[in-house]
Write a protein that holds these residues in place. Structure first.
Motif, PDB file in Angstrom:
ATOM      1  N   ARG A   1       0.827  -1.202   0.000  1.00 45.77           N
ATOM      2  CA  ARG A   1       0.000   0.000   0.000  1.00 45.77           C
ATOM      3  C   ARG A   1       0.865   1.257   0.000  1.00 45.77           C
ATOM      4  O   ARG A   1       0.602   2.213  -0.735  1.00 45.77           O
TER       5      ARG A   1
ATOM      6  N   GLU B   1       1.018   4.126  -2.946  1.00 47.74           N
ATOM      7  CA  GLU B   1       0.762   5.543  -2.687  1.00 47.74           C
ATOM      8  C   GLU B   1       1.958   6.397  -3.099  1.00 47.74           C
ATOM      9  O   GLU B   1       1.792   7.503  -3.636  1.00 47.74           O
TER      10      GLU B   1
ATOM     11  N   SER C   1      -6.156  -1.491  -1.764  1.00 49.68           N
ATOM     12  CA  SER C   1      -5.160  -0.423  -1.729  1.00 49.68           C
ATOM     13  C   SER C   1      -5.696   0.768  -2.508  1.00 49.68           C
ATOM     14  O   SER C   1      -6.807   0.764  -3.019  1.00 49.68           O
TER      15      SER C   1
END
Length: 300
Positions: A32, A36, A84
């Protein structure tokens, strides 16, 4: 003297994706964070303004820009295989599409699996949509859009709203939708060598986390299996280099058979959610502009 061969942007993108793929089979927390971090590198236009907020008790990124029609809303659902991704990470795509529509944007941070399995994501977006109506936004001044898992979620939310007899939005846009969590379509094999982003194994793993032991054939998990009668006009984009190509085709077929005004576009050589790479792909910029025109033309 040798000639200089110019590499096309799509080939540059494919090479980039193949060299920096994300692995969701290990630590989900690390995957995750890596996802990001990658999304954070995507540029945003200086005129776009983003604010953290809540809509119907659901966290969201609120998108504004000069000239946005406050009475019209693009409600966006981000991708990330239901496990996610975030509204903040996908802010460039949501904002670009909202601007193409001429509406303000609301990008929903729906709850992620496995902490919050199906149907949490559907419930969150339905709650946000109901809140927009309660705030006085007319249903025909709202359009839905989403990519990948969010693309399938767009249709699931429409079905849930229709079944609850809630006024439906003016139109919807599904980008590279993951719409069949059984993951059995032929394109998983036939497009495996072309797709630099997704694999069947990764999606089967993500589906298991999202479903939490539930049925992949549930119509709100796999909207290709839902009764789609009465849904608003639907635009579907998918690239020819995607393992999810057959999901898009099956979704369009199901919508068409149900009498929905549906338009399916298969873009040659394009990869999964190429729209988000508009900063380097002319096809990405054109796809966002074309979708914006479609959605805007259906609004009241």
């Amino acid at each position: 003297m040798s000639e200089t061969v110019e590499i096309e942007p799509i080939d540059q993108l494919v090479a980039m994706l193949r060299s920096g793929g994300l692995d969701f089979s290990g630590s989900l927390e690390q995957a995750r964070a890596d996802f990001e971090a990658m999304l954070a590198t995507f540029p945003v236009a200086p005129e776009w303004a983003f604010a953290e907020g809540q809509v119907g008790g659901v966290p969201a990124v609120l998108i504004d820009y000069p000239g946005a029609d406050a009475a019209r809303v693009l409600l966006y659902m981000h991708g990330g295989a239901f496990i996610s991704g975030s509204a903040q990470g996908y802010r460039s795509l949501a904002a670009g599409l909202a601007q193409a529509v001429g509406a303000r944007g609301v990008s929903v941070n729906y709850r992620l699996a496995p902490e919050h399995p199906f149907p949490a994501a559907v419930e969150d977006v339905v709650a946000a949509y109901r809140a927009l109506l309660a705030d006085g936004v007319a249903a025909d001044h709202i359009v839905l859009a989403g990519d990948s898992a969010g693309g399938g979620l767009v249709v699931s939310v429409l079905v849930a709203l229709r079944d609850a007899e809630v006024a439906l939005p003016a139109a919807a846009f599904a980008i590279s939708p993951w719409a069949d969590l059984r993951c059995t379509a032929d394109s998983y094999a036939s497009k495996a060598a072309e797709d630099p982003s997704l694999t069947r194994e990764a999606l089967v793993h993500s589906a298991g986390l999202y479903l939490g032991g539930g049925d992949a054939g549930h119509p709100l998990a796999s909207p290709v299996l839902a009764d789609l009668r009465g849904l608003p006009p639907l635009l579907i984009h998918v690239g020819s280099a995607e393992v999810l190509m057959d999901d898009a085709v099956a979704l369009a077929r199901a919508a068409g058979q149900a009498g929905v005004d549906v338009r399916l576009e298969i873009w040659p050589r394009m990869v999964h959610v190429w729209h988000v790479f508009g900063f380097m792909l002319e096809q990405g910029r054109r796809a966002v502009a074309d979708a914006g025109a479609f959605l805007r033309s259906r609004m009241g």
